[in-house]
Design a protein around this motif. Structure first.
Motif, mmCIF file in Angstrom:
data_model
loop_
_atom_site.group_PDB
_atom_site.id
_atom_site.type_symbol
_atom_site.label_atom_id
_atom_site.label_comp_id
_atom_site.label_asym_id
_atom_site.label_seq_id
_atom_site.Cartn_x
_atom_site.Cartn_y
_atom_site.Cartn_z
ATOM 1 N N LYS A 76 6.214 -10.923 1.859
ATOM 2 C CA LYS A 76 5.214 -11.243 2.456
ATOM 3 C C LYS A 76 4.255 -10.047 2.767
ATOM 4 C CE LYS A 76 3.705 -13.608 7.026
ATOM 5 N NZ LYS A 76 3.862 -14.030 8.166
ATOM 6 N N SER A 77 4.609 -8.916 3.043
ATOM 7 C CA SER A 77 3.544 -7.876 3.443
ATOM 8 C C SER A 77 2.862 -7.653 2.085
ATOM 9 C CB SER A 77 4.417 -6.725 3.891
ATOM 10 O OG SER A 77 5.253 -6.298 2.888
ATOM 11 N N GLU A 78 3.286 -7.714 0.954
ATOM 12 C CA GLU A 78 2.754 -7.516 -0.302
ATOM 13 C C GLU A 78 1.767 -8.567 -0.730
ATOM 14 O OE1 GLU A 78 5.842 -5.570 -3.607
ATOM 15 O OE2 GLU A 78 6.508 -7.664 -2.506
ATOM 16 N N ILE A 79 1.788 -9.639 -0.189
ATOM 17 C CA ILE A 79 0.971 -10.887 -0.302
ATOM 18 C C ILE A 79 -0.272 -10.552 0.414
ATOM 19 C CG2 ILE A 79 0.748 -13.195 -0.290
ATOM 20 C CD1 ILE A 79 3.746 -13.548 -0.790
ATOM 21 N N GLU A 80 0.040 -10.295 1.662
ATOM 22 C CA GLU A 80 -1.036 -10.124 2.703
ATOM 23 C C GLU A 80 -1.947 -8.868 2.405
ATOM 24 O OE1 GLU A 80 1.133 -9.802 6.262
ATOM 25 O OE2 GLU A 80 0.883 -12.176 6.428
ATOM 26 N N MET A 132 -8.592 -8.220 -2.023
ATOM 27 C CA MET A 132 -9.095 -8.943 -2.759
ATOM 28 C C MET A 132 -10.627 -9.438 -1.923
ATOM 29 S SD MET A 132 -6.547 -11.748 -4.527
ATOM 30 C CE MET A 132 -7.657 -12.230 -5.659
ATOM 31 N N GLN A 133 -10.243 -9.662 -0.556
ATOM 32 C CA GLN A 133 -11.385 -9.711 0.525
ATOM 33 C C GLN A 133 -12.081 -8.734 0.416
ATOM 34 O OE1 GLN A 133 -9.022 -10.694 3.914
ATOM 35 N NE2 GLN A 133 -10.287 -12.826 3.970
ATOM 36 N N TYR A 134 -11.703 -7.365 0.337
ATOM 37 C CA TYR A 134 -12.418 -6.445 0.233
ATOM 38 C C TYR A 134 -13.515 -6.250 -0.802
ATOM 39 C CZ TYR A 134 -14.424 -1.550 0.007
ATOM 40 O OH TYR A 134 -15.297 -0.538 -0.461
ATOM 41 N N GLU A 135 -12.840 -6.400 -1.986
ATOM 42 C CA GLU A 135 -13.786 -6.541 -3.438
ATOM 43 C C GLU A 135 -14.497 -7.878 -3.685
ATOM 44 O OE1 GLU A 135 -10.894 -5.239 -6.443
ATOM 45 O OE2 GLU A 135 -10.428 -3.483 -5.749
ATOM 46 N N LYS A 136 -14.380 -8.639 -2.680
ATOM 47 C CA LYS A 136 -15.237 -9.898 -2.728
ATOM 48 C C LYS A 136 -14.784 -10.694 -3.872
ATOM 49 C CE LYS A 136 -18.994 -7.714 0.144
ATOM 50 N NZ LYS A 136 -20.363 -7.410 -0.224
ATOM 51 N N MET A 137 -13.634 -10.767 -3.960
ATOM 52 C CA MET A 137 -13.130 -11.605 -5.184
ATOM 53 C C MET A 137 -12.571 -13.006 -4.650
ATOM 54 S SD MET A 137 -10.614 -8.914 -7.058
ATOM 55 C CE MET A 137 -9.806 -9.894 -8.037
ATOM 56 N N SER A 138 -13.097 -13.999 -4.833
ATOM 57 C CA SER A 138 -12.922 -15.594 -4.368
ATOM 58 C C SER A 138 -11.732 -16.140 -4.975
ATOM 59 C CB SER A 138 -14.218 -16.226 -4.703
ATOM 60 O OG SER A 138 -14.312 -16.523 -6.005
ATOM 61 N N GLY A 155 -8.663 -21.825 -3.982
ATOM 62 C CA GLY A 155 -7.446 -22.401 -3.307
ATOM 63 C C GLY A 155 -6.736 -21.601 -2.269
ATOM 64 N N ASP A 156 -5.478 -22.191 -1.983
ATOM 65 C CA ASP A 156 -4.817 -21.211 -0.964
ATOM 66 C C ASP A 156 -4.237 -19.994 -1.227
ATOM 67 O OD1 ASP A 156 -3.086 -20.482 1.054
ATOM 68 O OD2 ASP A 156 -1.960 -22.318 1.406
ATOM 69 N N PRO A 157 -4.651 -18.840 -0.650
ATOM 70 C CA PRO A 157 -4.379 -17.545 -1.168
ATOM 71 C C PRO A 157 -2.809 -17.293 -1.003
ATOM 72 C CG PRO A 157 -5.391 -17.419 1.019
ATOM 73 C CD PRO A 157 -5.699 -18.727 0.539
#
Length: 457
Positions: free
Chosen positions: A40-44, A50-56, A59-61
C-alpha cells in the motif's frame, strides 16, 4: 496447487508483519503478483509522485496505480526470462537528469529532500531501480512488437474503417528555413567578461569566496545558478565539446579551470566529483552583452543580403545560409528547421520559437521575411534571423494524401496496443495473482486479475 498458492499468500502476510515489526509502521499488502507483493505504501508514494509531476489519472488512482505496478512486474518477469540487461551508464544518466529536474523545480537539493522526505542517496537508490525497470520493460515491449510492419494496404484499410469522429484533426503546419547571424560583439566587451571571470577564479583560489556563492550571485545560467552552479552528473556527449574537454581534465576540486569559450558564452569550471565516464561540475557562465547598436548592425547586414536575394536575384536563400548562417543545427541542412518532437520539418505554430511563429504567420509560401531579432532557444541569447516559408498545410481532418505518416503511426500504435494487451491477458491467466479485500472493487483495464480463491468459495 491451490494449497501452494495459499501458502504463498501466507508468506507475504508474514513478510508484511515482519516489515511492520522492524519499522514500527503499519504496512499492508494490496496485491501479490507471482512471488512479488505490492505494498500500500508503494501505491501511495507513486500517487504522490504523480501529483507532483501533475500527471492526471482517468479514474480511481487506487485501482489504476496497482494495476500498472502489477503489469510492470509481469514485464520484469519476462525480462528475467529473456535476461534483459541495461547499461549502467544509461541508467545513471537518466537518474541524474531526473534529480537535476527536481532540484531545479524545487530550488535546491535540501528542498527536494524535504519535499520527498528522503535524502539524496535514498532518492538516487530508489530511482536507479525505477529507471532500470523502466528500460527493461520497454525492452520487452519492443521485443514483443518488433515484427509489426505496416503496408500501404494495411494503412488504407485501417483508415477506411476508422469512425469519422476518430479521424484526428491535424492543426495547421508549416515548414521553415532559417538563417541566423550573431551580432558582432566589441572586443572590449569580451575582455571585460574574461576579467570578471578571472577575478571570480582568484577569489575562490585565495579562499575569499565560495565558488557556489559566486555562481548564485553572478552566473547567467539561471537553471544551475540556483544550485550554486552545479549541473549534475553528465557524460561527454551531454556537454558542449569545449566545456567537456576542459571539465574532464580537472582533477582537484579545490581549483578552478581556465576560462572556457563555448557556444553559450564564457565559463569557469570547478570539479565536484568524477564517476567513471560521468562528471559533476559547477560553473559560472557569463555572456558578453549585446548592445542595441550591435543588433542593429546585424539587422542591417541581413537586410542587405535580403535585398540582393529577393530584389536582385543574385543568389538563393540556401546559398546565403551556407555562407552566412551561424546556427550549427541548420547551416548544413540548407537552413531547414527540424521539429525535435517528430523528427520532421513540419511544425505546428506552437512548436516554433515565438518570434519565428509570429513572423511566418502572415507570410506566403516562398516568401523571405525581413530580418528580426529573436531569442535563440538553445543558447538563450539574442540573435538576428531571417526565415523563408517553404510550405504551409492548413488545419484539416487527416487524410491519406497529406498525412500518410500520421495514419501509419496510428495503425502501428493500435497494433502494438492490441498485441501487448493480448500478451498481458495470457500472462495474467498463467500467473498467480491475489488482490486483497478492499482493492478488488475496480474496473481494471485488463481482464483476469481477480481470481477465485479458497476464501471466495
Amino acid at each position: 496447487m491451490k494449497l501452494l498458492k495459499l501458502a504463498a499468500a501466507a508468506i507475504y502476510s508474514l513478510a508484511a508483519l515482519s516489515s511492520q515489526a522492524q519499522n514500527n509502521i503499519a504496512e499492508e499488502v494490496a496485491w501479490v503478483v507471482g512471488d512479488q507483493p505490492i505494498w500500500k505504501s508503494e501505491i501511495e508514494e507513486q500517487y504522490n509522485n504523480m501529483q507532483y509531476e501533475k500527471m492526471s489519472l482517468n479514474g480511481d488512482p487506487y485501482c489504476i496505480i496497482p494495476e500498472q505496478m502489477a503489469i510492470e512486474k509481469l514485464y520484469l518477469h519476462q525480462a528475467d526470462i529473456d535476461t534483459v540487461e541495461v547499461p549502467d551508464a544509461s541508467v545513471m544518466a537518466e537518474v541524474d537528469a531526473r534529480l537535476n529536474f527536481y532540484i531545479t523545480q524545487l530550488g535546491s537539493k535540501e528542498k527536494m529532500e524535504q519535499y520527498f522526505r528522503k535524502s539524496m542517496p535514498e532518492m538516487r537508490e530508489a530511482m536507479v531501480d525505477m529507471v532500470r525497470n523502466s528500460y527493461r520493460v520497454r525492452s520487452v515491449q519492443q521485443s514483443l512488437t518488433k515484427n509489426i510492419k505496416a503496408t500501404p494496404s494495411d494503412v488504407r484499410k485501417y483508415y477506411d474503417q476508422l469512425p469519422k469522429d476518430s479521424v484526428p484533426f491535424v492543426p495547421m503546419q508549416v515548414e521553415v528555413q532559417i538563417l541566423t547571424l550573431n551580432p558582432v560583439i566589441p572586443r572590449q566587451e569580451i575582455e571585460d567578461v574574461k576579467a570578471r571571470l578571472r577575478d571570480y577564479a582568484d577569489r575562490v583560489v585565495k579562499g575569499e569566496s565560495e565558488f557556489s556563492t559566486l555562481a548564485i550571485l553572478y552566473s547567467q545560467d539561471k537553471e544551475s545558478a540556483v544550485r550554486g552552479g552545479e549541473i549534475g552528473f553528465m557524460g561527454r556527449g551531454h556537454l558542449d565539446p569545449e566545456y567537456a574537454a576542459v571539465a574532464f581534465n580537472l582533477n582537484d576540486p579545490k581549483k578552478v579551470s581556465k576560462i572556457v569559450e563555448s557556444q553559450y558564452g564564457y565559463h569557469i569550471i570547478q570539479l565536484i566529483e568524477k564517476r567513471g565516464d560521468r562528471i559533476n561540475t559547477r560553473h559560472i557562465l557569463l555572456r558578453p552583452r549585446v548592445s542595441d547598436n550591435d543588433l542593429m548592425s546585424a539587422v542591417n547586414r541581413l537586410d542587405s543580403v535580403r535585398t540582393d536575394m529577393v530584389d536582385n536575384n543574385k543568389f538563393k536563400f540556401e546559398d546565403a545560409v551556407a555562407y552566412l548562417s551561424q546556427d550549427k543545427d541548420t547551416r548544413n541542412n540548407r537552413g531547414v528547421m527540424v521539429n525535435q518532437q517528430t523528427g520532421t520539418p513540419r511544425f505546428e505554430m506552437s512548436q516554433l520559437p515565438q518570434e519565428v511563429a509570429k513572423t511566418v504567420n502572415n507570410m506566403a509560401v516562398g516568401e523571405v521575411s525581413k530580418p528580426f531579432v529573436m531569442i535563440d532557444p538553445k543558447l538563450n541569447r539574442e540573435v538576428v534571423a531571417m526565415v523563408k516559408l517553404t510550405n504551409r498545410t492548413d488545419g484539416h481532418k487527416a487524410n491519406m494524401v497529406d498525412d500518410y505518416q500520421t495514419i501509419k503511426d496510428m495503425y502501428e500504435n493500435a497494433q502494438r496496443e492490441k498485441l501487448l494487451s493480448e500478451w498481458l491477458e495470457k500472462k495474467i491467466k498463467d500467473t498467480y495473482v491475489r488482490i486483497e479485500d478492499g482493492w478488488r472493487n475496480c474496473e481494471f483495464k485488463h481482464r483476469g486479475w481477480v481470481k477465485e480463491t479458497a476464501s471466495d468459495k
